[in-house]
Design an enzyme around this catalytic site. Structure first.
Site, PDB file in Angstrom:
ATOM      1  N   TYR A   1       0.846  -1.186   0.000  1.00  0.00           N
ATOM      2  CA  TYR A   1       0.000   0.000   0.000  1.00  0.00           C
ATOM      3  C   TYR A   1       0.890   1.248   0.000  1.00  0.00           C
ATOM      4  O   TYR A   1       1.219   1.822   1.029  1.00  0.00           O
ATOM      5  CB  TYR A   1      -0.959   0.006   1.205  1.00  0.00           C
ATOM      6  CG  TYR A   1      -2.009  -1.094   1.141  1.00  0.00           C
ATOM      7  CD1 TYR A   1      -2.266  -1.787  -0.045  1.00  0.00           C
ATOM      8  CD2 TYR A   1      -2.758  -1.434   2.267  1.00  0.00           C
ATOM      9  CE1 TYR A   1      -3.220  -2.787  -0.105  1.00  0.00           C
ATOM     10  CE2 TYR A   1      -3.722  -2.430   2.206  1.00  0.00           C
ATOM     11  CZ  TYR A   1      -3.940  -3.110   1.029  1.00  0.00           C
ATOM     12  OH  TYR A   1      -4.890  -4.104   0.970  1.00  0.00           O
TER      13      TYR A   1
ATOM     14  N   SER B   1     -12.955  -4.449   0.460  1.00  0.00           N
ATOM     15  CA  SER B   1     -13.822  -3.570  -0.351  1.00  0.00           C
ATOM     16  C   SER B   1     -15.283  -3.839   0.017  1.00  0.00           C
ATOM     17  O   SER B   1     -16.128  -4.054  -0.859  1.00  0.00           O
ATOM     18  CB  SER B   1     -13.582  -3.775  -1.853  1.00  0.00           C
ATOM     19  OG  SER B   1     -12.247  -3.485  -2.194  1.00  0.00           O
TER      20      SER B   1
ATOM     21  N   LEU C   1     -17.616  -2.052   0.911  1.00  0.00           N
ATOM     22  CA  LEU C   1     -18.604  -1.049   0.480  1.00  0.00           C
ATOM     23  C   LEU C   1     -18.596  -0.922  -1.052  1.00  0.00           C
ATOM     24  O   LEU C   1     -19.210  -0.009  -1.602  1.00  0.00           O
ATOM     25  CB  LEU C   1     -18.296   0.306   1.142  1.00  0.00           C
ATOM     26  CG  LEU C   1     -18.230   0.261   2.675  1.00  0.00           C
ATOM     27  CD1 LEU C   1     -17.773   1.613   3.233  1.00  0.00           C
ATOM     28  CD2 LEU C   1     -19.572  -0.141   3.260  1.00  0.00           C
ATOM     29  N   GLY C   2     -17.869  -1.807  -1.709  1.00  0.00           N
ATOM     30  CA  GLY C   2     -17.831  -1.772  -3.175  1.00  0.00           C
ATOM     31  C   GLY C   2     -16.528  -1.240  -3.734  1.00  0.00           C
ATOM     32  O   GLY C   2     -16.358  -1.159  -4.944  1.00  0.00           O
TER      33      GLY C   2
ATOM     34  N   GLY D   1     -19.181   5.535  -2.166  1.00  0.00           N
ATOM     35  CA  GLY D   1     -20.080   6.669  -1.953  1.00  0.00           C
ATOM     36  C   GLY D   1     -21.439   6.470  -2.610  1.00  0.00           C
ATOM     37  O   GLY D   1     -22.448   7.039  -2.165  1.00  0.00           O
TER      38      GLY D   1
HETATM   39  N1  NAP Z   1      -6.670  -8.253   0.010  1.00  0.00           N
HETATM   40  C1  NAP Z   1      -6.848  -7.510  -1.047  1.00  0.00           C
HETATM   41  O1  NAP Z   1      -6.512  -7.895  -2.184  1.00  0.00           O
HETATM   42  C2  NAP Z   1      -7.489  -6.179  -0.881  1.00  0.00           C
HETATM   43  C3  NAP Z   1      -7.928  -5.441  -1.996  1.00  0.00           C
HETATM   44  C4  NAP Z   1      -8.549  -4.208  -1.775  1.00  0.00           C
HETATM   45  C5  NAP Z   1      -8.707  -3.731  -0.467  1.00  0.00           C
HETATM   46  N2  NAP Z   1      -8.237  -4.457   0.586  1.00  0.00           N
HETATM   47  C6  NAP Z   1      -8.395  -3.991   1.984  1.00  0.00           C
HETATM   48  O2  NAP Z   1      -9.761  -3.743   2.225  1.00  0.00           O
HETATM   49  C7  NAP Z   1      -9.934  -2.409   2.697  1.00  0.00           C
HETATM   50  C8  NAP Z   1     -11.259  -1.850   2.251  1.00  0.00           C
HETATM   51  O3  NAP Z   1     -11.403  -1.897   0.859  1.00  0.00           O
HETATM   52  P1  NAP Z   1     -11.400  -0.592  -0.054  1.00  0.00           P
HETATM   53  O4  NAP Z   1     -10.762   0.522   0.665  1.00  0.00           O
HETATM   54  O5  NAP Z   1     -10.887  -1.026  -1.366  1.00  0.00           O
HETATM   55  O6  NAP Z   1     -12.944  -0.329  -0.317  1.00  0.00           O
HETATM   56  P2  NAP Z   1     -14.244   0.014   0.586  1.00  0.00           P
HETATM   57  O7  NAP Z   1     -13.964  -0.249   1.998  1.00  0.00           O
HETATM   58  O8  NAP Z   1     -15.366  -0.696  -0.045  1.00  0.00           O
HETATM   59  O9  NAP Z   1     -14.417   1.544   0.314  1.00  0.00           O
HETATM   60  C9  NAP Z   1     -13.524   2.492   0.835  1.00  0.00           C
HETATM   61  C10 NAP Z   1     -14.095   3.856   0.671  1.00  0.00           C
HETATM   62  O10 NAP Z   1     -15.311   3.928   1.363  1.00  0.00           O
HETATM   63  C11 NAP Z   1     -15.488   5.191   1.906  1.00  0.00           C
HETATM   64  N3  NAP Z   1     -16.255   5.001   3.159  1.00  0.00           N
HETATM   65  C12 NAP Z   1     -15.886   4.258   4.216  1.00  0.00           C
HETATM   66  N4  NAP Z   1     -16.852   4.245   5.161  1.00  0.00           N
HETATM   67  C13 NAP Z   1     -17.860   4.998   4.664  1.00  0.00           C
HETATM   68  C14 NAP Z   1     -19.124   5.389   5.169  1.00  0.00           C
HETATM   69  N5  NAP Z   1     -19.532   4.941   6.356  1.00  0.00           N
HETATM   70  N6  NAP Z   1     -19.901   6.192   4.407  1.00  0.00           N
HETATM   71  C15 NAP Z   1     -19.466   6.626   3.193  1.00  0.00           C
HETATM   72  N7  NAP Z   1     -18.272   6.275   2.657  1.00  0.00           N
HETATM   73  C16 NAP Z   1     -17.483   5.490   3.395  1.00  0.00           C
HETATM   74  C17 NAP Z   1     -14.108   5.722   2.213  1.00  0.00           C
HETATM   75  O11 NAP Z   1     -14.119   7.119   1.984  1.00  0.00           O
HETATM   76  P3  NAP Z   1     -12.985   8.104   2.552  1.00  0.00           P
HETATM   77  O12 NAP Z   1     -11.708   7.662   1.897  1.00  0.00           O
HETATM   78  O13 NAP Z   1     -13.483   9.417   2.085  1.00  0.00           O
HETATM   79  O14 NAP Z   1     -12.921   7.950   4.018  1.00  0.00           O
HETATM   80  C18 NAP Z   1     -13.226   4.935   1.260  1.00  0.00           C
HETATM   81  O15 NAP Z   1     -12.770   5.716   0.191  1.00  0.00           O
HETATM   82  C19 NAP Z   1      -8.722  -1.660   2.120  1.00  0.00           C
HETATM   83  O16 NAP Z   1      -8.480  -0.482   2.829  1.00  0.00           O
HETATM   84  C20 NAP Z   1      -7.652  -2.704   2.286  1.00  0.00           C
HETATM   85  O17 NAP Z   1      -7.189  -2.690   3.623  1.00  0.00           O
HETATM   86  C21 NAP Z   1      -7.651  -5.661   0.394  1.00  0.00           C
END
Ligand code: NAP
Length: 281
Positions: free
Chosen positions: A49, A204, A206-207, A213
């Site tokens: 990351y 991911s 939340l998508g 969003g």
């Molecule tokens: N193992 C893997 O291959 C892999 C791949 C992808 C991700 N991940 C892990 O999974 C975690 C989460 O996945 P992701 O970050 O890709 O996607 P996500 O959690 O689906 O979405 C993240 C986004 O959601 C927004 N958000 C969070 N809480 C919210 C709420 N309550 N209301 C409105 N918006 C909200 C955040 O906005 P703000 O930024 O504005 O706060 C952020 O940009 C990552 O951080 C990482 O640690 C792992």
């Protein structure tokens, strides 16, 4: 629970604070502190990351600094990192699942996190050029040598979970796969983890960064419940994920204090049978 460690229902995915579109460090630290204030005890990171080639471990070092400067109780905080992905600096994500790379990467992650042993080390993604058993063998070596306390997998199939359990003698404690209202194809792995007593960390949840969003716009059933309950559709999504099995621990990403606060509150949102039925599985 993750292995022998108890963690709060919702974790914090730290990725958005180190990749494309990342905020400045002050906002990132405030976000991690807000997560801890809200009772979050699991922070998910990875050595990959980061943005530029020379920045491996950017997110791990950020978390270490946030924990160092946190004045509240952090005894129960579990930092989970991953190895096996690389970012050469051109925006792409490449892979190296060789045992030698994973062993070297785990040592570097231990240093970046500033810990004696890594709480949870997850193999980020099976590398098609490396025998899966060899990558998992590296986890066994890291467990046996005390570099890591617990081992997990990410982006794996049910067959791979079973194979890894055989190789490690049942020492895999977590599986991190993509899972959200719009992406449900990891349900088989979620169910397998529930049966085996392995923590399932929907990533991911939340998508994904670009879509989170709009979750309510693209998933009308979630928006309807959010309107009825006066909460965000993101909270409804996380509460729905939690309802699927006791082993589920979503790790919503956040780069702003208000989003992680809102997400953490999903632990208190209990959906009725009728509401859950309208969301499916
Ligand atoms: N193992 C893997 O291959 C892999 C791949 C992808 C991700 N991940 C892990 O999974 C975690 C989460 O996945 P992701 O970050 O890709 O996607 P996500 O959690 O689906 O979405 C993240 C986004 O959601 C927004 N958000 C969070 N809480 C919210 C709420 N309550 N209301 C409105 N918006 C909200 C955040 O906005 P703000 O930024 O504005 O706060 C952020 O940009 C990552 O951080 C990482 O640690 C792992």
């Amino acid at each position: 629970m993750i292995g022998s460690r108890s963690v709060a229902a919702i974790g914090h995915g730290a990725m958005p604070m180190s990749i494309e579109g990342r905020p400045d460090e002050a906002r990132s630290i405030a976000t991690i502190h807000a997560a801890l204030d809200a009772g979050v005890t699991l922070i998910d990171t990875a050595d990959s990351y980061h943005l530029l080639a020379g920045e491996v471990g950017h997110n791990e070092r950020l978390i270490a600094r946030a924990l160092e400067t946190y004045e509240g109780d952090k005894d129960d905080v579990l930092v989970a990192t991953k190895g096996g992905h690389l970012r050469p600096g051109d925006g792409s994500w490449t892979q190296d699942g060789s045992a030698s790379h994973l062993i070297e990467a785990a040592e570097a992650s231990r240093a970046a996190l500033g810990v004696e042993a890594i709480d949870l080390y997850q193999f980020h993604r099976p590398d098609p050029r490396v025998k899966f058993a060899d990558s998992v063998g590296a986890l066994v070596h890291l467990l046996d040598t005390g570099v890591i306390r617990m081992a997990g997998l990410s982006n794996v199939s049910v067959d791979q979970i079973e194979e890894a359990q055989e190789i490690t003698d049942g020492r895999i404690v977590s599986v991190q796969n993509q899972f959200s209202p719009a992406f449900r194809s990891s349900l088989a792995e979620l169910r397998a983890c529930a049966e085996l007593g392995i923590a399932f960390l929907p990533y991911s949840p939340l998508g994904g960064i670009g879509n989170a969003g709009d979750l309510g716009k693209t998933n009308a059933a979630f928006q309807r419940i959010a309107d009825d309950r006066g909460v965000s559709p993101q909270q409804v999504a996380l509460a729905w994920e939690l309802s699927l099995a006791p082993v589920v621990i979503p790790i919503p990403g956040a780069s702003r204090p208000e989003t992680i606060r809102d997400s953490a509150a999903a632990a208190e949102l209990h959906l009725t049978e009728e509401e859950l039925a309208s969301l499916g599985e």
